[in-house]
Design a protein around this motif. Structure first.
Motif, PDB file in Angstrom:
ATOM      1  N   CYS A 123       0.812  -1.232   0.000  1.00 40.18           N
ATOM      2  CA  CYS A 123       0.000   0.000   0.000  1.00 40.18           C
ATOM      3  C   CYS A 123       0.843   1.279   0.000  1.00 40.18           C
ATOM      4  CB  CYS A 123      -0.967  -0.007   1.180  1.00 40.18           C
ATOM      5  SG  CYS A 123      -0.182   0.256   2.787  1.00 40.18           S
ATOM      6  N   LEU A 124       2.167   1.127   0.010  1.00 40.69           N
ATOM      7  CA  LEU A 124       3.124   2.238  -0.015  1.00 40.69           C
ATOM      8  C   LEU A 124       3.142   3.079   1.263  1.00 40.69           C
ATOM      9  CD1 LEU A 124       2.801   3.400  -3.737  1.00 40.69           C
ATOM     10  CD2 LEU A 124       4.337   1.680  -2.748  1.00 40.69           C
ATOM     11  N   SER A 125       2.527   2.586   2.315  1.00 45.01           N
ATOM     12  CA  SER A 125       2.559   3.287   3.589  1.00 45.01           C
ATOM     13  C   SER A 125       3.977   3.292   4.151  1.00 45.01           C
ATOM     14  CB  SER A 125       1.621   2.596   4.584  1.00 45.01           C
ATOM     15  OG  SER A 125       1.782   3.159   5.875  1.00 45.01           O
ATOM     16  N   GLU A 126       4.316   4.353   4.843  1.00 43.64           N
ATOM     17  CA  GLU A 126       5.593   4.432   5.545  1.00 43.64           C
ATOM     18  C   GLU A 126       5.431   4.103   7.022  1.00 43.64           C
ATOM     19  OE1 GLU A 126       7.422   8.201   4.757  1.00 43.64           O
ATOM     20  OE2 GLU A 126       7.472   7.843   2.595  1.00 43.64           O
ATOM     21  N   SER A 127       4.214   3.748   7.423  1.00 41.18           N
ATOM     22  CA  SER A 127       3.926   3.430   8.819  1.00 41.18           C
ATOM     23  C   SER A 127       4.190   1.947   9.073  1.00 41.18           C
ATOM     24  CB  SER A 127       2.472   3.777   9.142  1.00 41.18           C
ATOM     25  OG  SER A 127       2.186   3.454  10.493  1.00 41.18           O
ATOM     26  N   LEU A 128       5.443   1.642   9.475  1.00 43.38           N
ATOM     27  CA  LEU A 128       5.875   0.271   9.702  1.00 43.38           C
ATOM     28  C   LEU A 128       6.340   0.104  11.137  1.00 43.38           C
ATOM     29  CD1 LEU A 128       8.124  -0.204   6.522  1.00 43.38           C
ATOM     30  CD2 LEU A 128       5.656  -0.557   6.718  1.00 43.38           C
ATOM     31  N   ASP A 129       6.137  -1.085  11.659  1.00 44.27           N
ATOM     32  CA  ASP A 129       6.658  -1.445  12.971  1.00 44.27           C
ATOM     33  C   ASP A 129       7.280  -2.829  12.878  1.00 44.27           C
ATOM     34  OD1 ASP A 129       6.207   0.686  14.787  1.00 44.27           O
ATOM     35  OD2 ASP A 129       4.076   0.190  14.860  1.00 44.27           O
ATOM     36  N   TRP A 130       8.109  -3.151  13.857  1.00 41.58           N
ATOM     37  CA  TRP A 130       8.688  -4.484  13.958  1.00 41.58           C
ATOM     38  C   TRP A 130       7.671  -5.420  14.599  1.00 41.58           C
ATOM     39  CZ3 TRP A 130      12.988  -5.609  11.460  1.00 41.58           C
ATOM     40  CH2 TRP A 130      13.878  -4.585  11.156  1.00 41.58           C
ATOM     41  N   ALA A 131       7.603  -6.653  14.091  1.00 45.56           N
ATOM     42  CA  ALA A 131       6.706  -7.664  14.658  1.00 45.56           C
ATOM     43  C   ALA A 131       7.415  -9.018  14.625  1.00 45.56           C
ATOM     44  CB  ALA A 131       5.399  -7.725  13.869  1.00 45.56           C
ATOM     45  N   GLU A 132       7.135  -9.845  15.613  1.00 45.40           N
ATOM     46  CA  GLU A 132       7.755 -11.164  15.690  1.00 45.40           C
ATOM     47  C   GLU A 132       7.117 -12.114  14.682  1.00 45.40           C
ATOM     48  OE1 GLU A 132       8.451 -14.754  18.928  1.00 45.40           O
ATOM     49  OE2 GLU A 132       8.111 -12.707  19.660  1.00 45.40           O
ATOM     50  N   ALA A 133       7.954 -12.741  13.877  1.00 47.76           N
ATOM     51  CA  ALA A 133       7.505 -13.731  12.899  1.00 47.76           C
ATOM     52  C   ALA A 133       7.620 -15.127  13.502  1.00 47.76           C
ATOM     53  CB  ALA A 133       8.349 -13.628  11.636  1.00 47.76           C
ATOM     54  N   SER A 134       6.923 -16.072  12.904  1.00 46.48           N
ATOM     55  CA  SER A 134       6.903 -17.444  13.424  1.00 46.48           C
ATOM     56  C   SER A 134       8.230 -18.161  13.240  1.00 46.48           C
ATOM     57  CB  SER A 134       5.809 -18.253  12.717  1.00 46.48           C
ATOM     58  OG  SER A 134       6.149 -18.450  11.344  1.00 46.48           O
ATOM     59  N   GLY A 135       9.003 -17.788  12.223  1.00 46.14           N
ATOM     60  CA  GLY A 135      10.251 -18.490  11.937  1.00 46.14           C
ATOM     61  C   GLY A 135      10.042 -19.737  11.090  1.00 46.14           C
ATOM     62  N   LYS A 136       8.806 -19.993  10.683  1.00 47.23           N
ATOM     63  CA  LYS A 136       8.505 -21.144   9.829  1.00 47.23           C
ATOM     64  C   LYS A 136       8.454 -20.679   8.384  1.00 47.23           C
ATOM     65  CE  LYS A 136       5.790 -23.365  13.418  1.00 47.23           C
ATOM     66  NZ  LYS A 136       4.445 -23.821  13.802  1.00 47.23           N
ATOM     67  N   ALA A 137       8.953 -21.530   7.480  1.00 52.09           N
ATOM     68  CA  ALA A 137       9.028 -21.148   6.074  1.00 52.09           C
ATOM     69  C   ALA A 137       9.061 -22.382   5.187  1.00 52.09           C
ATOM     70  CB  ALA A 137      10.272 -20.291   5.837  1.00 52.09           C
ATOM     71  N   THR A 138       8.993 -22.122   3.893  1.00 52.64           N
ATOM     72  CA  THR A 138       9.124 -23.146   2.863  1.00 52.64           C
ATOM     73  C   THR A 138      10.219 -22.688   1.913  1.00 52.64           C
ATOM     74  OG1 THR A 138       6.763 -23.628   3.017  1.00 52.64           O
ATOM     75  CG2 THR A 138       7.887 -24.388   1.041  1.00 52.64           C
ATOM     76  N   LEU A 139      11.077 -23.618   1.504  1.00 55.29           N
ATOM     77  CA  LEU A 139      12.127 -23.258   0.571  1.00 55.29           C
ATOM     78  C   LEU A 139      11.503 -22.905  -0.773  1.00 55.29           C
ATOM     79  CD1 LEU A 139      15.137 -22.934   0.019  1.00 55.29           C
ATOM     80  CD2 LEU A 139      15.145 -25.297  -0.762  1.00 55.29           C
ATOM     81  N   PHE A 140      11.738 -21.689  -1.225  1.00 55.75           N
ATOM     82  CA  PHE A 140      11.176 -21.196  -2.482  1.00 55.75           C
ATOM     83  C   PHE A 140      12.098 -21.515  -3.661  1.00 55.75           C
ATOM     84  CE2 PHE A 140      10.614 -17.768  -5.611  1.00 55.75           C
ATOM     85  CZ  PHE A 140       9.274 -17.962  -5.925  1.00 55.75           C
ATOM     86  N   THR A 141      13.406 -21.242  -3.504  1.00 54.51           N
ATOM     87  CA  THR A 141      14.395 -21.550  -4.534  1.00 54.51           C
ATOM     88  C   THR A 141      15.776 -21.531  -3.896  1.00 54.51           C
ATOM     89  OG1 THR A 141      15.097 -21.059  -6.806  1.00 54.51           O
ATOM     90  CG2 THR A 141      14.782 -19.166  -5.328  1.00 54.51           C
ATOM     91  N   PHE A 142      16.759 -22.037  -4.627  1.00 50.60           N
ATOM     92  CA  PHE A 142      18.122 -22.041  -4.112  1.00 50.60           C
ATOM     93  C   PHE A 142      19.109 -22.230  -5.260  1.00 50.60           C
ATOM     94  CE2 PHE A 142      17.216 -26.479  -4.499  1.00 50.60           C
ATOM     95  CZ  PHE A 142      18.438 -27.110  -4.731  1.00 50.60           C
ATOM     96  N   ALA A 143      20.357 -21.931  -4.979  1.00 47.34           N
ATOM     97  CA  ALA A 143      21.460 -22.213  -5.892  1.00 47.34           C
ATOM     98  C   ALA A 143      22.627 -22.683  -5.038  1.00 47.34           C
ATOM     99  CB  ALA A 143      21.849 -20.970  -6.678  1.00 47.34           C
ATOM    100  N   VAL A 144      23.443 -23.534  -5.595  1.00 48.46           N
ATOM    101  CA  VAL A 144      24.660 -23.964  -4.915  1.00 48.46           C
ATOM    102  C   VAL A 144      25.830 -23.285  -5.619  1.00 48.46           C
ATOM    103  CG1 VAL A 144      26.133 -25.903  -4.278  1.00 48.46           C
ATOM    104  CG2 VAL A 144      23.637 -26.148  -4.189  1.00 48.46           C
ATOM    105  N   VAL A 145      26.583 -22.521  -4.857  1.00 45.54           N
ATOM    106  CA  VAL A 145      27.698 -21.740  -5.383  1.00 45.54           C
ATOM    107  C   VAL A 145      28.979 -22.571  -5.285  1.00 45.54           C
ATOM    108  CG1 VAL A 145      29.047 -19.617  -5.137  1.00 45.54           C
ATOM    109  CG2 VAL A 145      26.577 -19.605  -4.678  1.00 45.54           C
ATOM    110  N   HIS A 146      29.637 -22.761  -6.425  1.00 46.04           N
ATOM    111  CA  HIS A 146      30.897 -23.516  -6.472  1.00 46.04           C
ATOM    112  C   HIS A 146      32.093 -22.605  -6.702  1.00 46.04           C
ATOM    113  CE1 HIS A 146      29.059 -27.546  -6.502  1.00 46.04           C
ATOM    114  NE2 HIS A 146      28.066 -26.932  -7.106  1.00 46.04           N
ATOM    115  N   GLN A 147      31.847 -21.381  -7.128  1.00 47.17           N
ATOM    116  CA  GLN A 147      32.929 -20.432  -7.369  1.00 47.17           C
ATOM    117  C   GLN A 147      33.509 -19.979  -6.040  1.00 47.17           C
ATOM    118  OE1 GLN A 147      31.771 -17.097  -9.744  1.00 47.17           O
ATOM    119  NE2 GLN A 147      33.794 -16.164  -9.705  1.00 47.17           N
ATOM    120  N   ARG A 148      34.820 -19.880  -5.980  1.00 45.85           N
ATOM    121  CA  ARG A 148      35.505 -19.474  -4.750  1.00 45.85           C
ATOM    122  C   ARG A 148      35.512 -17.950  -4.668  1.00 45.85           C
ATOM    123  NH1 ARG A 148      38.262 -23.224  -2.008  1.00 45.85           N
ATOM    124  NH2 ARG A 148      39.938 -21.799  -1.445  1.00 45.85           N
ATOM    125  N   ILE A 149      34.501 -17.412  -4.018  1.00 42.62           N
ATOM    126  CA  ILE A 149      34.339 -15.970  -3.871  1.00 42.62           C
ATOM    127  C   ILE A 149      35.116 -15.513  -2.639  1.00 42.62           C
ATOM    128  CG2 ILE A 149      32.628 -14.153  -3.429  1.00 42.62           C
ATOM    129  CD1 ILE A 149      30.645 -15.921  -5.016  1.00 42.62           C
TER     130      ILE A 149
END
Length: 140
Positions: free
Chosen positions: A55-81
């Motif tokens: 909604c583009l509001s700037e009225s935000l506060d911090w709130a505690e999240a559950s910490g539960k999630a589902t893996l959406f995507t991933f990559a495995v990095v092999h390059q030595r960064i």
């Protein structure tokens, strides 16, 4: 014939909490995942949000999240960064939190070969090397 000298591993970049992100890092030190939440439409947002993506509001506060999630995507990095040489190969993962927002992270507690999109995961907090804890996720 002598072996070429091995360059020392680069320092891994470390998060540095600032005034805006300090509540996030303080909560992580206590084992709590905080996210931004819109006071006008109740949308959950990424920790670094400056305004609501719904909604583009700037009225935000911090709130505690559950910490539960589902893996959406991933990559495995092999390059030595630089900074990550000793961790290679490592995964860079995006999880979809139960609250709806997505978060970029690392999956821990499983081999990269065992990572599957759609797997349930939960937050864990890991010292990143400078005394600052950051959220990472592990299989639920």
């Amino acid at each position: 014939m002598s072996a070429a000298p091995v360059a020392p591993a680069s320092a891994k970049p470390m998060p540095t909490p600032d005034e805006t992100s300090q509540p996030f890092f303080d909560a992580a030190d206590r084992g709590v995942l905080l996210l931004q939440k819109c006071n006008d439409c109740s949308a959950w947002l990424a920790p670094d949000a400056k305004l609501c993506s719904e909604c583009l509001s700037e009225s935000l506060d911090w709130a505690e999240a559950s910490g539960k999630a589902t893996l959406f995507t991933f990559a495995v990095v092999h390059q030595r960064i630089p900074g990550w040489e000793e961790d290679t190969p490592y995964n860079v993962s995006v999880v979809q939190l139960d609250e709806g927002t997505r978060m970029t992270t690392h999956l821990i507690g499983c081999d990269n070969d065992d990572i599957r999109v759609g797997m349930p995961v939960v937050v864990d907090f890991v010292d990143c090397g400078n005394g600052t804890k950051i959220p990472k996720f592990r299989p639920a």
